[in-house]
Structure formats: C-alpha cells, structure tokens
Motif scaffolding. Structure first.
Motif, PDB file in Angstrom:
ATOM      1  N   LYS A 170     -31.616 -36.517 -13.632  1.00 57.02           N
ATOM      2  CA  LYS A 170     -32.856 -37.294 -13.583  1.00 57.02           C
ATOM      3  C   LYS A 170     -33.279 -37.561 -12.145  1.00 57.02           C
ATOM      4  O   LYS A 170     -34.452 -37.397 -11.781  1.00 57.02           O
ATOM      5  CB  LYS A 170     -32.666 -38.639 -14.303  1.00 57.02           C
ATOM      6  N   ASP A 171     -32.336 -38.003 -11.331  1.00 55.22           N
ATOM      7  CA  ASP A 171     -32.660 -38.347  -9.943  1.00 55.22           C
ATOM      8  C   ASP A 171     -33.189 -37.138  -9.177  1.00 55.22           C
ATOM      9  O   ASP A 171     -34.141 -37.255  -8.392  1.00 55.22           O
ATOM     10  CB  ASP A 171     -31.418 -38.908  -9.235  1.00 55.22           C
ATOM     11  N   VAL A 172     -32.570 -35.979  -9.404  1.00 53.12           N
ATOM     12  CA  VAL A 172     -33.012 -34.782  -8.711  1.00 53.12           C
ATOM     13  C   VAL A 172     -34.412 -34.380  -9.182  1.00 53.12           C
ATOM     14  O   VAL A 172     -35.285 -34.051  -8.359  1.00 53.12           O
ATOM     15  CB  VAL A 172     -32.011 -33.632  -8.917  1.00 53.12           C
ATOM     16  N   LEU A 173     -34.640 -34.405 -10.483  1.00 52.67           N
ATOM     17  CA  LEU A 173     -35.954 -34.032 -11.009  1.00 52.67           C
ATOM     18  C   LEU A 173     -37.048 -34.958 -10.481  1.00 52.67           C
ATOM     19  O   LEU A 173     -38.155 -34.513 -10.162  1.00 52.67           O
ATOM     20  CB  LEU A 173     -35.932 -34.051 -12.538  1.00 52.67           C
ATOM     21  N   LYS A 174     -36.735 -36.255 -10.383  1.00 54.21           N
ATOM     22  CA  LYS A 174     -37.726 -37.219  -9.891  1.00 54.21           C
ATOM     23  C   LYS A 174     -38.001 -37.048  -8.398  1.00 54.21           C
ATOM     24  O   LYS A 174     -39.024 -37.520  -7.905  1.00 54.21           O
ATOM     25  CB  LYS A 174     -37.258 -38.647 -10.193  1.00 54.21           C
ATOM     26  N   SER A 175     -37.086 -36.381  -7.692  1.00 56.68           N
ATOM     27  CA  SER A 175     -37.266 -36.206  -6.246  1.00 56.68           C
ATOM     28  C   SER A 175     -38.185 -35.041  -5.899  1.00 56.68           C
ATOM     29  O   SER A 175     -38.605 -34.906  -4.742  1.00 56.68           O
ATOM     30  CB  SER A 175     -35.900 -35.995  -5.577  1.00 56.68           C
ATOM     31  N   VAL A 176     -38.484 -34.199  -6.890  1.00 56.54           N
ATOM     32  CA  VAL A 176     -39.311 -33.011  -6.640  1.00 56.54           C
ATOM     33  C   VAL A 176     -40.745 -33.288  -7.087  1.00 56.54           C
ATOM     34  O   VAL A 176     -40.962 -33.758  -8.206  1.00 56.54           O
ATOM     35  CB  VAL A 176     -38.752 -31.785  -7.400  1.00 56.54           C
ATOM     36  N   PRO A 177     -41.734 -33.005  -6.251  1.00 52.97           N
ATOM     37  CA  PRO A 177     -43.125 -33.216  -6.655  1.00 52.97           C
ATOM     38  C   PRO A 177     -43.438 -32.474  -7.955  1.00 52.97           C
ATOM     39  O   PRO A 177     -43.097 -31.288  -8.089  1.00 52.97           O
ATOM     40  CB  PRO A 177     -43.925 -32.636  -5.487  1.00 52.97           C
ATOM     41  N   PRO A 178     -44.056 -33.142  -8.925  1.00 51.72           N
ATOM     42  CA  PRO A 178     -44.324 -32.494 -10.213  1.00 51.72           C
ATOM     43  C   PRO A 178     -45.166 -31.238 -10.097  1.00 51.72           C
ATOM     44  O   PRO A 178     -44.994 -30.291 -10.865  1.00 51.72           O
ATOM     45  CB  PRO A 178     -45.042 -33.579 -11.023  1.00 51.72           C
ATOM     46  N   GLU A 179     -46.065 -31.197  -9.100  1.00 51.60           N
ATOM     47  CA  GLU A 179     -46.895 -30.000  -8.939  1.00 51.60           C
ATOM     48  C   GLU A 179     -46.050 -28.792  -8.513  1.00 51.60           C
ATOM     49  O   GLU A 179     -46.391 -27.656  -8.838  1.00 51.60           O
ATOM     50  CB  GLU A 179     -48.033 -30.243  -7.945  1.00 51.60           C
ATOM     51  N   VAL A 180     -44.948 -29.049  -7.808  1.00 54.20           N
ATOM     52  CA  VAL A 180     -44.046 -27.962  -7.412  1.00 54.20           C
ATOM     53  C   VAL A 180     -43.310 -27.422  -8.633  1.00 54.20           C
ATOM     54  O   VAL A 180     -43.194 -26.204  -8.829  1.00 54.20           O
ATOM     55  CB  VAL A 180     -43.047 -28.442  -6.340  1.00 54.20           C
ATOM     56  N   LEU A 181     -42.811 -28.339  -9.472  1.00 52.65           N
ATOM     57  CA  LEU A 181     -42.118 -27.910 -10.696  1.00 52.65           C
ATOM     58  C   LEU A 181     -43.062 -27.105 -11.591  1.00 52.65           C
ATOM     59  O   LEU A 181     -42.671 -26.075 -12.150  1.00 52.65           O
ATOM     60  CB  LEU A 181     -41.586 -29.126 -11.455  1.00 52.65           C
ATOM     61  N   LYS A 182     -44.294 -27.562 -11.717  1.00 50.81           N
ATOM     62  CA  LYS A 182     -45.255 -26.845 -12.567  1.00 50.81           C
ATOM     63  C   LYS A 182     -45.609 -25.481 -11.983  1.00 50.81           C
ATOM     64  O   LYS A 182     -45.779 -24.503 -12.725  1.00 50.81           O
ATOM     65  CB  LYS A 182     -46.515 -27.689 -12.752  1.00 50.81           C
ATOM     66  N   ALA A 183     -45.690 -25.405 -10.667  1.00 46.95           N
ATOM     67  CA  ALA A 183     -45.982 -24.114 -10.025  1.00 46.95           C
ATOM     68  C   ALA A 183     -44.828 -23.141 -10.252  1.00 46.95           C
ATOM     69  O   ALA A 183     -45.048 -21.939 -10.442  1.00 46.95           O
ATOM     70  CB  ALA A 183     -46.229 -24.317  -8.537  1.00 46.95           C
ATOM     71  N   ARG A 184     -43.611 -23.636 -10.257  1.00 45.37           N
ATOM     72  CA  ARG A 184     -42.459 -22.758 -10.499  1.00 45.37           C
ATOM     73  C   ARG A 184     -42.400 -22.323 -11.962  1.00 45.37           C
ATOM     74  O   ARG A 184     -42.009 -21.195 -12.257  1.00 45.37           O
ATOM     75  CB  ARG A 184     -41.176 -23.464 -10.063  1.00 45.37           C
TER      76      ARG A 184
END
Length: 236
Positions: free
Chosen positions: A136-150
């Motif tokens: 959870k902590d790692v996922l929250k540390s990454v900008p959501p737009e970056v995760l969606k782009a990946r």
C-alpha cells in the motif's frame, strides 16, 4: 556475478527489499523514471545508460518484462542473460487492466476491502499485514497518472510478438498467479531460443510474499545463466 533488478509497475524498486535481504549477490536496483513518456521504448532508452559496463544478469519483474526485448535489441555485450519473474511479452488480463486504469488509483489503497484484493490477486491468502502495508505504501508513493500510463503501455503491447532472443533466459513462474495466465508463459518460452521455465508455488508478487523461496529460485536461475553464457562464449 552482478544482478540488475528492474521493478514491477510501481517502478520504485522498494518492493525488492524483502528479496534483497535473502540474496547473497552483488545487486543493483534500477528504479524506473517517473518523468516523461511511460512507453516501453522510452523507459528502455532512459535506463540504458544506467546499465553496468561489466558482465551482468538482468532480472525483470512483471511490468518490466516488457522492457527486455528493447534492452536486448541494444545488443549489450555485457548482458549475459535474463531472469523474468511473473512476466509476459503481450498484455495479460486486458479486462482487469482497463478496469484498474479507469479507477481512482490514489484512493484505492485506503478503501475498505483493499486488503482482501491484495490477498486474492497480489500477495496470496497467507500474506502478512506487514506485506500488505508495504505494498500500500509503495503504491501510494507513485503518482496515479504514472501508474495509469504504465497500464496503458501494457495494453499497447502487441497481441502477437515476433520477438526472438538468443541470450539465456529463466522464467520464474508463480503457480498461483491470478494476474498472468499460463498462456503468457508459453509466449515467453517462444520468445527465447534458450529458455528454462522455473515454476514456483505462490502468487503474482512471489518476490514479496515468499522472498526466501524466491531468492533460492533467483540464485538457481543466475547459476544456470552463468554456466550457459560461459559455454556459449567458449564455443565462439
């Protein structure tokens, strides 16, 4: 032998920490860039200058398995072989990816029931609370737009691939993976002319859920690649 680790979709490399505690190897973790385009070709171009100027083995986890073909195409003479964990060469589970891409990712980790989702799809039913908190902590540390782009980068992967590689490869395949089905293992096997499939009991996030067992599999894979690469060099 040096081992270079490329992380999964979070890109931080922090989820490798449990594995690194059990790996008795010279390791370097290369986090993925968060700035700029998140296509596989652009990420591969960005990390290329950071790869070692000495012999090394590359470990690519999940999302980063899509980078392998572009790194191999650079014809790096120092790259001895590849270990792919929970990997794929074409998009797995497109429906789930599209659903996740449409959700408010920055809120998901705090939503009721997310722990259940983690255990069902990511870390396995036996996952500890500490492992879930780490994820959870790692996922929250990454900008959501970056995760969606990946996620979009995965969806853009070709359904059929003509990729064929001669360097040694070991695919570590979790037997209880709910995100990547067995057909993707066959595609991986068809992409390498020198490949070994190494099944391992556990979920998609096997490096985090059972780092001790995973470390043993990684060391075996490294030994196989090292021996195979030596034999190949002797022949040439």
């Amino acid at each position: 032998m040096k081992l270079v680790l490329l992380p999964g979709m979070d890109g931080t490399g922090e989820l490798f920490n449990p594995l690194l505690q059990h790996l008795q190897s010279d390791t370097t973790v290369l986090p993925l860039p968060e700035r700029g385009e998140q296509s596989y070709t652009q990420i591969a171009t960005a990390i290329a200058p950071r790869l070692p100027k000495q012999d090394y083995i590359l470990l690519a986890e999940s999302f980063s398995s899509g980078l392998v073909r572009y790194i191999v195409e650079q014809d790096d003479k120092h790259l001895l072989g590849v270990v792919i964990v929970s990997g794929f060469v074409s998009a797995p589970n497109r429906a789930l990816l599209r659903l996740a891409k449409s959700l408010p990712l920055h809120l998901l980790a705090n939503m009721p029931g997310f722990d259940t989702v983690c255990r069902k799809y990511f870390l396995g039913e036996a996952a500890t609370n500490d492992a879930i908190v780490m994820l959870k902590d790692v996922l929250k540390s990454v900008p959501p737009e970056v995760l969606k782009a990946r996620m979009a980068a995965i969806l853009d992967m070709p359904k059929e691939t003509a990729f064929k590689c001669a360097i040694p490869c070991v695919c570590i395949v979790p037997t209880e993976d709910k995100l990547v089905d067995s057909s993707k293992t066959k595609e991986l096997a068809n992409s390498f002319s020198n490949v070994a499939i190494s099944p391992i009991s556990g979920p998609h996030f096997i490096l985090q859920s059972n780092p001790l067992l995973a470390a043993k599999s990684v060391r075996c894979a490294m030994n196989y690649i090292h021996i195979t690469a030596q034999q190949s060099r002797q022949l040439h």
